[in-house]
Design a protein around this motif. Sequence first.
Motif, PDB file in Angstrom:
ATOM      1  N   CYS A 395       0.866  -1.191  -0.113  1.00 50.71           N
ATOM      2  CA  CYS A 395      -0.128  -0.099  -0.165  1.00 50.71           C
ATOM      3  C   CYS A 395       0.797   1.345   0.091  1.00 50.71           C
ATOM      4  CB  CYS A 395      -0.936   0.002   1.299  1.00 50.71           C
ATOM      5  SG  CYS A 395       0.146  -0.158   2.669  1.00 50.71           S
ATOM      6  N   PRO A 396       0.276   2.227  -0.533  1.00 48.24           N
ATOM      7  CA  PRO A 396       1.167   3.612  -0.458  1.00 48.24           C
ATOM      8  C   PRO A 396       1.602   3.857   0.942  1.00 48.24           C
ATOM      9  CG  PRO A 396      -1.152   4.185  -1.125  1.00 48.24           C
ATOM     10  CD  PRO A 396      -1.018   2.724  -0.993  1.00 48.24           C
ATOM     11  N   PRO A 397       2.699   3.900   1.369  1.00 47.74           N
ATOM     12  CA  PRO A 397       3.076   4.309   2.796  1.00 47.74           C
ATOM     13  C   PRO A 397       2.816   5.920   3.052  1.00 47.74           C
ATOM     14  CG  PRO A 397       5.019   3.390   1.837  1.00 47.74           C
ATOM     15  CD  PRO A 397       3.955   3.726   0.883  1.00 47.74           C
ATOM     16  N   GLN A 398       2.136   6.037   4.185  1.00 43.05           N
ATOM     17  CA  GLN A 398       1.807   7.374   4.584  1.00 43.05           C
ATOM     18  C   GLN A 398       2.791   8.147   5.487  1.00 43.05           C
ATOM     19  OE1 GLN A 398      -2.297   8.052   5.802  1.00 43.05           O
ATOM     20  NE2 GLN A 398      -1.828  10.201   5.086  1.00 43.05           N
ATOM     21  N   SER A 399       3.195   7.278   6.388  1.00 45.91           N
ATOM     22  CA  SER A 399       4.170   7.801   7.251  1.00 45.91           C
ATOM     23  C   SER A 399       5.597   6.838   7.640  1.00 45.91           C
ATOM     24  CB  SER A 399       3.407   7.842   8.504  1.00 45.91           C
ATOM     25  OG  SER A 399       2.863   6.898   9.444  1.00 45.91           O
ATOM     26  N   MET A 400       5.616   6.279   8.624  1.00 40.61           N
ATOM     27  CA  MET A 400       6.674   5.667   9.129  1.00 40.61           C
ATOM     28  C   MET A 400       6.895   4.071   8.862  1.00 40.61           C
ATOM     29  SD  MET A 400       7.266   8.163  12.607  1.00 40.61           S
ATOM     30  CE  MET A 400       5.323   8.146  12.502  1.00 40.61           C
ATOM     31  N   THR A 401       5.852   3.545   8.436  1.00 40.16           N
ATOM     32  CA  THR A 401       5.677   2.317   8.150  1.00 40.16           C
ATOM     33  C   THR A 401       5.777   1.783   6.636  1.00 40.16           C
ATOM     34  OG1 THR A 401       3.972   2.114  10.267  1.00 40.16           O
ATOM     35  CG2 THR A 401       4.014   0.103   8.769  1.00 40.16           C
ATOM     36  N   VAL A 402       6.316   0.599   6.535  1.00 44.83           N
ATOM     37  CA  VAL A 402       6.106   0.308   4.974  1.00 44.83           C
ATOM     38  C   VAL A 402       5.773  -1.104   5.086  1.00 44.83           C
ATOM     39  CG1 VAL A 402       7.748   0.167   2.838  1.00 44.83           C
ATOM     40  CG2 VAL A 402       8.175   2.011   4.306  1.00 44.83           C
ATOM     41  N   CYS A 403       4.730  -1.622   4.290  1.00 41.90           N
ATOM     42  CA  CYS A 403       4.177  -2.981   4.213  1.00 41.90           C
ATOM     43  C   CYS A 403       4.434  -3.376   2.897  1.00 41.90           C
ATOM     44  CB  CYS A 403       2.950  -2.953   4.295  1.00 41.90           C
ATOM     45  SG  CYS A 403       2.147  -2.590   6.163  1.00 41.90           S
ATOM     46  N   PHE A 404       5.045  -4.609   2.864  1.00 41.43           N
ATOM     47  CA  PHE A 404       5.333  -5.278   1.662  1.00 41.43           C
ATOM     48  C   PHE A 404       5.352  -6.646   1.662  1.00 41.43           C
ATOM     49  CE2 PHE A 404       9.700  -6.798   2.513  1.00 41.43           C
ATOM     50  CZ  PHE A 404       9.923  -6.016   3.875  1.00 41.43           C
ATOM     51  N   GLU A 405       5.337  -7.549   0.816  1.00 41.72           N
ATOM     52  CA  GLU A 405       5.661  -8.781   0.632  1.00 41.72           C
ATOM     53  C   GLU A 405       6.966  -9.302  -0.141  1.00 41.72           C
ATOM     54  OE1 GLU A 405       2.202 -11.149  -0.850  1.00 41.72           O
ATOM     55  OE2 GLU A 405       1.080  -9.293  -0.383  1.00 41.72           O
ATOM     56  N   VAL A 406       7.337 -10.572   0.126  1.00 38.66           N
ATOM     57  CA  VAL A 406       8.322 -11.037  -0.663  1.00 38.66           C
ATOM     58  C   VAL A 406       7.668 -11.784  -1.657  1.00 38.66           C
ATOM     59  CG1 VAL A 406      10.475 -12.375  -0.753  1.00 38.66           C
ATOM     60  CG2 VAL A 406      10.122 -11.072   1.332  1.00 38.66           C
ATOM     61  N   ALA A 407       7.777 -11.550  -2.999  1.00 42.95           N
ATOM     62  CA  ALA A 407       6.845 -12.019  -3.865  1.00 42.95           C
ATOM     63  C   ALA A 407       6.689 -13.508  -3.910  1.00 42.95           C
ATOM     64  CB  ALA A 407       7.486 -11.749  -5.400  1.00 42.95           C
ATOM     65  N   GLY A 408       5.706 -14.051  -3.732  1.00 36.92           N
ATOM     66  CA  GLY A 408       5.317 -15.428  -3.795  1.00 36.92           C
ATOM     67  C   GLY A 408       5.852 -16.304  -2.367  1.00 36.92           C
ATOM     68  N   ARG A 409       6.072 -15.410  -1.365  1.00 36.41           N
ATOM     69  CA  ARG A 409       6.739 -15.982  -0.266  1.00 36.41           C
ATOM     70  C   ARG A 409       5.906 -15.794   0.954  1.00 36.41           C
ATOM     71  NH1 ARG A 409       8.611 -18.303  -3.885  1.00 36.41           N
ATOM     72  NH2 ARG A 409      10.714 -19.197  -4.119  1.00 36.41           N
ATOM     73  N   SER A 410       5.660 -16.679   2.026  1.00 41.56           N
ATOM     74  CA  SER A 410       4.752 -16.642   3.095  1.00 41.56           C
ATOM     75  C   SER A 410       5.245 -15.159   4.134  1.00 41.56           C
ATOM     76  CB  SER A 410       4.724 -17.695   3.988  1.00 41.56           C
ATOM     77  OG  SER A 410       4.024 -17.461   5.185  1.00 41.56           O
ATOM     78  N   GLY A 433      -6.654  -7.855   3.024  1.00 40.30           N
ATOM     79  CA  GLY A 433      -6.921  -9.484   3.024  1.00 40.30           C
ATOM     80  C   GLY A 433      -5.675 -10.099   2.610  1.00 40.30           C
ATOM     81  N   ARG A 434      -4.345  -9.665   2.690  1.00 37.21           N
ATOM     82  CA  ARG A 434      -3.280 -10.361   2.607  1.00 37.21           C
ATOM     83  C   ARG A 434      -2.214 -10.101   3.542  1.00 37.21           C
ATOM     84  NH1 ARG A 434      -2.615 -11.992  -2.334  1.00 37.21           N
ATOM     85  NH2 ARG A 434      -0.154 -11.986  -2.212  1.00 37.21           N
ATOM     86  N   ALA A 435      -1.423 -10.963   3.980  1.00 38.63           N
ATOM     87  CA  ALA A 435      -0.437 -10.977   5.025  1.00 38.63           C
ATOM     88  C   ALA A 435       0.945 -10.355   4.526  1.00 38.63           C
ATOM     89  CB  ALA A 435      -0.119 -12.434   5.771  1.00 38.63           C
ATOM     90  N   VAL A 436       1.331  -9.314   5.203  1.00 42.81           N
ATOM     91  CA  VAL A 436       2.312  -8.478   4.547  1.00 42.81           C
ATOM     92  C   VAL A 436       3.304  -8.444   5.659  1.00 42.81           C
ATOM     93  CG1 VAL A 436       0.708  -7.405   3.093  1.00 42.81           C
ATOM     94  CG2 VAL A 436       1.468  -6.443   5.311  1.00 42.81           C
ATOM     95  N   GLU A 467       6.961 -21.692  -2.666  1.00 42.43           N
ATOM     96  CA  GLU A 467       5.794 -20.717  -3.265  1.00 42.43           C
ATOM     97  C   GLU A 467       4.705 -20.712  -2.303  1.00 42.43           C
ATOM     98  OE1 GLU A 467       5.423 -18.873  -6.053  1.00 42.43           O
ATOM     99  OE2 GLU A 467       7.431 -18.945  -7.062  1.00 42.43           O
ATOM    100  N   GLN A 468       4.270 -19.481  -2.140  1.00 42.08           N
ATOM    101  CA  GLN A 468       3.007 -19.349  -1.391  1.00 42.08           C
ATOM    102  C   GLN A 468       2.265 -18.287  -1.321  1.00 42.08           C
ATOM    103  OE1 GLN A 468       3.050 -20.886   2.644  1.00 42.08           O
ATOM    104  NE2 GLN A 468       0.987 -19.878   3.320  1.00 42.08           N
ATOM    105  N   GLU A 473      -7.290 -15.892   2.972  1.00 40.09           N
ATOM    106  CA  GLU A 473      -8.329 -16.798   3.052  1.00 40.09           C
ATOM    107  C   GLU A 473      -7.680 -18.241   2.348  1.00 40.09           C
ATOM    108  OE1 GLU A 473     -10.009 -15.782  -1.360  1.00 40.09           O
ATOM    109  OE2 GLU A 473     -10.741 -14.716   0.180  1.00 40.09           O
ATOM    110  N   LYS A 474      -6.457 -18.174   1.809  1.00 40.88           N
ATOM    111  CA  LYS A 474      -5.630 -19.197   1.184  1.00 40.88           C
ATOM    112  C   LYS A 474      -4.733 -19.611   2.358  1.00 40.88           C
ATOM    113  CE  LYS A 474      -5.551 -19.288  -3.325  1.00 40.88           C
ATOM    114  NZ  LYS A 474      -5.255 -17.834  -4.247  1.00 40.88           N
ATOM    115  N   LEU A 475      -4.299 -18.821   3.120  1.00 38.51           N
ATOM    116  CA  LEU A 475      -3.393 -18.868   4.547  1.00 38.51           C
ATOM    117  C   LEU A 475      -4.404 -19.842   5.549  1.00 38.51           C
ATOM    118  CD1 LEU A 475      -1.492 -15.796   5.560  1.00 38.51           C
ATOM    119  CD2 LEU A 475      -0.850 -17.792   4.378  1.00 38.51           C
ATOM    120  N   GLU A 476      -5.667 -19.160   5.655  1.00 39.62           N
ATOM    121  CA  GLU A 476      -6.558 -20.068   6.675  1.00 39.62           C
ATOM    122  C   GLU A 476      -6.886 -21.436   6.134  1.00 39.62           C
ATOM    123  OE1 GLU A 476      -9.403 -17.233   7.141  1.00 39.62           O
ATOM    124  OE2 GLU A 476      -8.331 -16.081   8.516  1.00 39.62           O
ATOM    125  N   THR A 477      -7.022 -21.562   4.766  1.00 37.78           N
ATOM    126  CA  THR A 477      -7.432 -22.915   4.343  1.00 37.78           C
ATOM    127  C   THR A 477      -6.202 -23.765   4.513  1.00 37.78           C
ATOM    128  OG1 THR A 477      -8.299 -21.722   2.554  1.00 37.78           O
ATOM    129  CG2 THR A 477      -8.442 -24.060   2.107  1.00 37.78           C
TER     130      THR A 477
END
Length: 481
Positions: A395-410, A433-436, A467-468, A473-477
């Motif tokens: 998401c576009p960071p607004q302040s002091m937090t940056v949320c990201f994923e390592v592509a395709g990894r949990s 809806g995604r773990a970041v 790969e994950q 919802e996928k994590l929960e399944t």
Amino acid sequence: LRDSEHAIRTAAEIAAKFIRDEAASPTPRREPKDLARSLPLGLPRQGAPDGEVLRRLAQVIEATPSSSNGRFFSQLFGGRDVAATVADMLAVVTNNSMYTFKAAGVQVLLEREIIGKLAGMVGFAPPQGEGIFAPGGSMSNLAAMMVAREEMLPGTREEGVGGGGSGGDDAGGGRPVVYASAEAHYSIAKAMNILGLGRRNLRKISVDEAGRMLPGELRRAIRGDLARGLRPIMIVATAGTTVQGAFDPLPELGDIAREHDLWLHVDGAFGASVLLSEKHRHLMRGCELADSVVWDAHKVMGAPLTCSVALTKRRGLFERHIGEAADYLFQADDDELNPGTRSLQCGRRNDALKLWCAWQAHGDEGYARRIDRLFEQAALVRRIVEEDPGLVLSCPPQSMTVCFEVAGRSSVEICDRLDRSGELKISYGIVAGRAVVRMVCVNPDLSDEDLREAMAAIKAAGRGLPEQDNAVEKLETQAMG
Ligand SMILES: Cc1ncc(COP(=O)(O)O)c(C=O)c1O
């Protein structure tokens, strides 16, 4: 311990060793069973000799995780402010309870200085504005919401919600409803529970891509509730959300609060400190429209836990809505000098001295530099993510937090691996809806190189994983499977 001077010197040595050791190398996570087996955790029937007590103390401290070693990104605090730390050690030695001037003397005046300064920055300058210290943002939110409940539903303090005051169904006013964003901290739901307002009566308003409450959705929810005969009483805005670091649009929320005659509370536990920086205070624009604001100095300002203030625009509300009489306690001096007349607690530790001492060291200018540096760090982390095709900005960071994923990894597995190896303590959050992975920049002492290394460690931890997809919802399944 019989020789207190020797014990205090030894404690200082233990502290110094902890600081030396923590910088050195990663300390892998130690499991509870291992700790219980190898450390003297039990409570003995007979007291041990001084040397043995200090030895056990040193062992336990040595086994304690560090939040200041430059590898701690797990929550919204981290690093060590030395001035604040030594002052807090002394606050324990003097051990004043902050309820009265009689018990705490000059410390009450320091507390008053801090409240005045923070209130002034929010736009609640004394003599009109006032505040109390509380043990953390959760309790500060509770205190402010308690005041709000009584202001909006007079009589609730005496009769209870729905008990014949103007609070609730019995009074014909409709069930009280509170509005916060879907990203608001869980302490707001807790406060709804504690205050008897009920968690179901907290409306969680949707947010935009950056995590900011959508004013249009808020308006729609309020109109819907009014049409059903319910009674909107309060908007809780978040200034610096826990996961995304987003700032709700305070000017718009202020307008809506005014239109519907609602209390506007701003939970600035994380983000109110941006007021210290000329460059970044615009994020808090509109905070002066609020009726109450919470500000944690133990997060972005680096004071040791806990150091939190709840502020109100109008003086006297805490005492009127929270205060109780106590003849045995409030005997001398004006109530103004007896903060116990308006705080949540009776006995209360001194959380003011550390912030006062840190302010002596940094001044307004040092704090402004601190905030600017944290934003620079976040900008660097963002650049690292954007320039690396193996990383995805969430998401576009607004302040002091940056949320990201390592592509395709949990993200969940990455955070767990880094904790187990001792490389980093970092946490994941849920965004859309995604773990970041949530990288929080709250430690100004970290260099660009430190941050690059931390980001490289995160990526490397992902490399060894299968790969994950991080969709929740996928994590929960998968977890159920
Ligand atoms: C937005 C927000 N409000 C309140 C709190 C609670 O603060 P504390 O941990 O000091 O109780 C937090 C904690 O992370 C937070 O992020």
